[in-house]
Design a protein around this motif. Structure first.
Motif, PDB file in Angstrom:
ATOM      1  N   LEU B 230      -9.234  -5.827 -85.235  1.00 34.34           N
ATOM      2  CA  LEU B 230      -8.531  -4.655 -85.178  1.00 34.34           C
ATOM      3  C   LEU B 230      -9.287  -3.719 -84.527  1.00 34.34           C
ATOM      4  N   GLY B 231     -10.116  -3.957 -83.543  1.00 33.54           N
ATOM      5  CA  GLY B 231     -10.915  -3.015 -82.568  1.00 33.54           C
ATOM      6  C   GLY B 231     -12.409  -2.730 -83.294  1.00 33.54           C
ATOM      7  N   SER B 232     -12.593  -3.470 -84.398  1.00 30.62           N
ATOM      8  CA  SER B 232     -13.989  -3.210 -85.091  1.00 30.62           C
ATOM      9  C   SER B 232     -14.672  -4.532 -84.885  1.00 30.62           C
ATOM     10  N   MET B 233     -16.132  -4.565 -84.758  1.00 28.61           N
ATOM     11  CA  MET B 233     -16.951  -5.851 -85.210  1.00 28.61           C
ATOM     12  C   MET B 233     -17.172  -5.768 -86.603  1.00 28.61           C
ATOM     13  N   VAL B 234     -16.793  -6.955 -87.267  1.00 24.22           N
ATOM     14  CA  VAL B 234     -16.944  -7.003 -88.861  1.00 24.22           C
ATOM     15  C   VAL B 234     -18.094  -7.925 -89.132  1.00 24.22           C
ATOM     16  N   GLU B 235     -18.610  -8.925 -88.203  1.00 22.45           N
ATOM     17  CA  GLU B 235     -19.742  -9.708 -88.659  1.00 22.45           C
ATOM     18  C   GLU B 235     -20.190 -10.101 -87.341  1.00 22.45           C
ATOM     19  N   MET B 236     -21.685 -10.226 -87.203  1.00 22.46           N
ATOM     20  CA  MET B 236     -22.278 -10.500 -85.949  1.00 22.46           C
ATOM     21  C   MET B 236     -23.813 -11.194 -86.432  1.00 22.46           C
ATOM     22  N   GLY B 237     -23.940 -12.450 -85.836  1.00 26.06           N
ATOM     23  CA  GLY B 237     -25.216 -13.011 -85.976  1.00 26.06           C
ATOM     24  C   GLY B 237     -25.498 -14.277 -85.174  1.00 26.06           C
ATOM     25  N   ASP B 238     -26.406 -15.119 -85.500  1.00 26.13           N
ATOM     26  CA  ASP B 238     -26.501 -16.456 -85.004  1.00 26.13           C
ATOM     27  C   ASP B 238     -25.434 -17.545 -85.377  1.00 26.13           C
ATOM     28  N   SER B 239     -25.012 -18.074 -84.399  1.00 22.64           N
ATOM     29  CA  SER B 239     -23.511 -18.881 -84.470  1.00 22.64           C
ATOM     30  C   SER B 239     -23.643 -19.781 -85.636  1.00 22.64           C
ATOM     31  N   ASP B 240     -24.868 -20.691 -86.008  1.00 25.54           N
ATOM     32  CA  ASP B 240     -24.793 -21.423 -86.873  1.00 25.54           C
ATOM     33  C   ASP B 240     -24.697 -20.724 -88.213  1.00 25.54           C
ATOM     34  N   LEU B 241     -25.750 -19.578 -88.198  1.00 24.36           N
ATOM     35  CA  LEU B 241     -25.684 -18.707 -89.561  1.00 24.36           C
ATOM     36  C   LEU B 241     -24.144 -18.195 -90.201  1.00 24.36           C
ATOM     37  N   ILE B 242     -23.575 -17.554 -89.146  1.00 23.48           N
ATOM     38  CA  ILE B 242     -22.188 -17.103 -89.227  1.00 23.48           C
ATOM     39  C   ILE B 242     -21.287 -18.194 -90.086  1.00 23.48           C
ATOM     40  N   PHE B 243     -21.373 -19.555 -89.322  1.00 25.86           N
ATOM     41  CA  PHE B 243     -20.407 -20.429 -89.752  1.00 25.86           C
ATOM     42  C   PHE B 243     -21.105 -20.922 -91.199  1.00 25.86           C
ATOM     43  N   GLU B 244     -22.280 -20.810 -91.410  1.00 25.75           N
ATOM     44  CA  GLU B 244     -22.895 -21.253 -92.864  1.00 25.75           C
ATOM     45  C   GLU B 244     -22.698 -20.050 -93.783  1.00 25.75           C
ATOM     46  N   LYS B 245     -22.742 -18.841 -93.679  1.00 23.97           N
ATOM     47  CA  LYS B 245     -22.617 -17.840 -94.609  1.00 23.97           C
ATOM     48  C   LYS B 245     -21.509 -17.203 -94.609  1.00 23.97           C
ATOM     49  N   GLN B 246     -20.882 -17.064 -93.638  1.00 23.01           N
ATOM     50  CA  GLN B 246     -19.169 -16.194 -93.708  1.00 23.01           C
ATOM     51  C   GLN B 246     -19.533 -14.905 -94.761  1.00 23.01           C
ATOM     52  N   ARG B 247     -20.049 -14.145 -94.301  1.00 23.95           N
ATOM     53  CA  ARG B 247     -20.218 -12.950 -95.535  1.00 23.95           C
ATOM     54  C   ARG B 247     -18.737 -12.192 -95.459  1.00 23.95           C
ATOM     55  N   HIS B 248     -18.289 -11.804 -94.317  1.00 26.72           N
ATOM     56  CA  HIS B 248     -16.998 -10.812 -94.471  1.00 26.72           C
ATOM     57  C   HIS B 248     -15.976 -11.643 -94.596  1.00 26.72           C
ATOM     58  N   PRO B 249     -15.223 -11.065 -95.538  1.00 26.50           N
ATOM     59  CA  PRO B 249     -13.859 -11.896 -95.921  1.00 26.50           C
ATOM     60  C   PRO B 249     -12.928 -12.398 -94.798  1.00 26.50           C
ATOM     61  N   TYR B 250     -12.881 -11.474 -93.547  1.00 28.79           N
ATOM     62  CA  TYR B 250     -12.237 -11.703 -92.685  1.00 28.79           C
ATOM     63  C   TYR B 250     -12.556 -13.150 -92.064  1.00 28.79           C
ATOM     64  N   THR B 251     -13.867 -13.170 -91.851  1.00 31.42           N
ATOM     65  CA  THR B 251     -14.512 -14.437 -91.302  1.00 31.42           C
ATOM     66  C   THR B 251     -14.159 -15.583 -92.053  1.00 31.42           C
ATOM     67  N   GLN B 252     -14.416 -15.329 -93.432  1.00 24.08           N
ATOM     68  CA  GLN B 252     -13.978 -16.662 -94.494  1.00 24.08           C
ATOM     69  C   GLN B 252     -12.533 -16.929 -94.073  1.00 24.08           C
ATOM     70  N   ALA B 253     -11.690 -16.080 -94.049  1.00 24.30           N
ATOM     71  CA  ALA B 253     -10.244 -16.387 -93.830  1.00 24.30           C
ATOM     72  C   ALA B 253     -10.007 -16.910 -92.401  1.00 24.30           C
ATOM     73  N   LEU B 254     -10.626 -16.577 -91.573  1.00 22.80           N
ATOM     74  CA  LEU B 254     -10.394 -16.949 -90.015  1.00 22.80           C
ATOM     75  C   LEU B 254     -10.835 -18.536 -90.044  1.00 22.80           C
ATOM     76  N   LEU B 255     -12.257 -18.584 -90.565  1.00 23.43           N
ATOM     77  CA  LEU B 255     -12.681 -20.057 -90.532  1.00 23.43           C
ATOM     78  C   LEU B 255     -11.907 -21.068 -91.352  1.00 23.43           C
ATOM     79  N   ALA B 256     -11.342 -20.485 -92.560  1.00 26.14           N
ATOM     80  CA  ALA B 256     -10.539 -21.433 -93.628  1.00 26.14           C
ATOM     81  C   ALA B 256      -9.101 -21.825 -92.732  1.00 26.14           C
ATOM     82  N   ALA B 257      -8.858 -21.126 -91.687  1.00 27.71           N
ATOM     83  CA  ALA B 257      -7.386 -21.045 -91.245  1.00 27.71           C
ATOM     84  C   ALA B 257      -7.405 -22.099 -90.103  1.00 27.71           C
TER      85      ALA B 257
END
Lengths: 332, 325
Positions: B230-257
């Motif tokens: 929705l117009g904002s950056m919620v999480e940003m970083g190394d691509s492998d790390l993002i998939f591994e850590k998924q710190r933002h709840p939206y990232t978690q939901a997106l990856l789980a979907a």
């Protein structure tokens, strides 16, 4: 088990000004009671035309040229128009990719839901309203009483697809055919709709045909899978058989073309592109892109080779004589 | 690695006009304060669902929109203020590949004309030199000389995307924005195009902004990823790390979907579908945009918008859950 739907040697063509496009070239399969059967394949492989043929909604210049579509033993291709309408209203329903193609923008959701009931049931107006409310609740739409009075534009894309599913369920059909029902939706919304479809199949034991190009959706949803290519089924089997022991080079290629988790290895792309079906290849439609293609593949299309578990593939490499010959060559 | 592009607090609002006099009624806040940078030679993936502002961000970078607020720097130069010839010259460095290879190629032009157009626009006049350049470009993208005289409609989707890539490469840009370049293509063709984009990037030291909603492909191709909502950056970083850590709840939901193309892994996963729809960018929730769908939402999430903060070197998250602890 008795199949609820059986398709035999279905052939559908489009007669265009530049010639006959053989979109479906002899497809046979069955749908078992209560299962989700997936049909996967790329654009133009004939998956949509196959289910549109089942629903009797192929428009000119296209038509079903040959074959049988047996619903509980009745051939949908030979029975009267009236009987087809009855079956389509009560027993088989379809969900399309774009919900707006199935919704009328100038009628309320409620009137559209009740219209199908009016045509195919003897419910009173009050009963129809009650059922419409129940249906919206079943597809997890909040405050259904208010929502019934609203128009399609007041719903989001995911909500519209729920309404379309509710409409498909209106007369409690036994078979649901979903043609790429989530392709136009975002992943988090897709996830909601897929879970809803799975619940419907489990709780109401609906039989579902799910068309998709997304192998992830197949793995999540289906018990059995048909893989189509160039207007024919090239492989069919259980979900596990298709993903863990694929036999046809096309299926193998598709699975390899996807990035593997945690790997940066170069993707194994399938070279070339699918054949044009205006002048379909004589032999295997995949031959021109297949790394294992032999001379034989270009001239003759093999029949299915099946194992004991019903895992079938149409490829000469599975022919005992070819296997033996290859084995001998390998030893020399 | 040095920085090639920097986006600072980019805001892109579109007015919604109503009534006879066209009075501005309210604004669609398509991009609402986004900051990130892309290093030379890297592939930066921008991910998110429809309406998250990823394409608008790309269009602002390439100058199709004038930013409402914020600055965009290319090689250290503020390009938001550029006009006229200076702006035109910038496109020699920056090109775009579009999602729909059917809509982005002129149906009345031959492939030769399509690819020659940017060459002419940037000063190449000699006909034989242009022909030579066109043939070289066609070979670079896996096509050949004989394709030059044909029209776009004679090609398949994958081949058209190759033509679009040849056109983007024509004037040797440093930076290419790939806006959903594989979304319209079939699975078997997607791998061909992704492999080619990676080969070209390595061969010419290109930098990509790669926009897509297919997360497995974005992870595969990108060095770093930014996830937008929705117009904002919620999480940003190394691509492998993002998939591994998924710190933002939206990232978690997106990856789980994302459906996993593996039956056993798919069955083993017990996820709950994210409830509700993405709110409208016209009427964004106060505070954190994701709070209306977030299972961890707290009072502070409605009151204050979380700031994108570094939680470790080169890894940023905008979430009160993380910023507090």
């Amino acid at each position: 088990m008795n199949p609820i739907l059986q398709i035999n040697q279905l052939k559908t063509s489009f007669f265009t000004s530049s010639g006959e496009v053989a979109a479906v070239r002899g497809v046979s399969f069955e749908l078992q009671q209560g299962e989700i059967l997936g049909i996967v394949g790329e654009s133009g492989c004939g998956k949509s035309v196959t289910v549109k043929s089942i629903m009797n909604i192929i428009k000119p210049p296209g038509r079903v040229v040959d074959g049988e579509i047996l619903f509980k033993g009745e051939n949908l291709l030979t029975i009267s128009k009236r009987r087809i309408r009855e079956i389509k209203g009560n027993d088989i329903a379809m969900i399309f990719q774009d919900p707006m193609t199935s919704l009328n923008p100038v009628l309320t959701i409620g009137s559209q839901l009740m219209e199908t009931m009016k045509a195919h049931t003897k419910l009173t107006k009050a009963e129809r309203e009650q059922r419409a409310t129940d249906l919206l609740r079943a597809v997890q739409i909040n405050s259904p009483e208010t929502r019934l009075k609203q128009y399609p534009h007041e719903f989001s894309g995911g909500m519209r697809q729920r309404v379309v599913i509710a409409m498909a369920l209106a007369n409690d059909p036994e078979i649901l055919i979903a043609d790429e029902p989530t392709t136009a939706l975002d992943v988090t919304i897709q996830d909601q709709i897929l879970k809803l479809l799975k619940d419907l199949q489990r709780q109401q034991s609906k039989s579902v045909i799910l068309i998709t190009h997304d192998l992830g959706v197949v793995a999540q949803m289906c018990q059995r899978v048909l893989v189509m290519y160039g207007g024919i089924i090239v492989e069919s089997g259980t979900r596990e058989a298709i993903f863990y022991a694929p036999k046809h080079p096309y299926t193998i290629g598709l699975l390899r073309a996807m990035p593997k988790l945690n790997s940066r290895e170069r993707l194994e792309a399938i070279p070339g592109s699918p054949p044009a079906l205006i002048n379909p290849p004589k032999g295997c439609p995949f031959a021109s892109r297949c790394q294992s293609a032999m001379k034989l593949c270009l001239t003759r299309l093999p029949d299915f080779y099946a194992d004991d578990e019903g895992h079938k593939a149409r490829c000469w490499l599975l022919d005992p004589a070819v296997k033996e010959m290859k084995g001998r060559k390998g030893h020399e | 690695m040095s920085e090639l592009l920097r986006v600072e607090n980019l805001k892109q609002y579109f007015p919604v006009r109503k009534g006879l006099l066209g009075k501005v009624h309210h604004y669609v806040k398509a991009v609402d304060g986004v900051s990130f940078h892309i290093r030379k030679g890297e592939i930066f993936g921008l991910v998110g669902e429809s309406g998250c502002g990823k394409s608008t961000t790309a269009r602002s970078i390439i100058g199709l929109h004038k930013p409402t607020e914020g600055k965009i720097f290319f090689e250290g130069q503020d390009i938001t203020a550029l006009t006229g010839e200076a702006k035109r010259m910038l496109y020699q460095e920056m090109q775009m590949i579009f999602q729909d290879p059917y809509a982005s190629l002129n149906p009345r032009m031959t492939v030769r004309e399509i690819i020659a157009e940017p060459l002419r626009a940037f000063g190449m006049q000699d006909a034989s030199a242009i022909d030579e350049a066109v043939y070289t470009l066609l070979e670079r993208v896996g096509l050949n000389k004989s394709h030059a005289t044909r029209y776009a409609h004679e090609f398949s989707g994958g081949q058209r995307q190759r033509i679009g890539i040849a056109r983007a490469l024509a004037i040797n840009p440093k930076f290419i924005i790939c806006d959903e370049p594989i979304s319209a293509l079939d699975v078997s063709i997607q791998a061909q195009i992704v492999n080619m984009l990676i080969d070209l990037q390595k061969a010419y030291g290109l930098t990509y902004l790669f926009i897509a909603h297919d997360l497995s492909m974005v992870k595969y191709i990108s060095n770093r990823i930014g996830i937008m909502y929705l117009g904002s950056m919620v999480e940003m970083g190394d691509s492998d790390l993002i998939f591994e850590k998924q710190r933002h709840p939206y990232t978690q939901a997106l990856l789980a979907a994302i459906p996993i193309p593996d039956p056993a892994a798919s069955d083993a996963r017990q996820t709950v579908a994210l409830q509700g729809d993405i709110p409208s960018p016209i009427d964004k929730p106060s505070g954190c945009s994701f709070r209306t769908r977030c299972q961890y939402a707290m009072p502070i999430c409605a009151a204050e918008e979380p700031v994108l903060q570094a939680v470790e070197p080169d890894y940023y998250v905008a979430c009160h859950l993380i910023n507090k602890s």
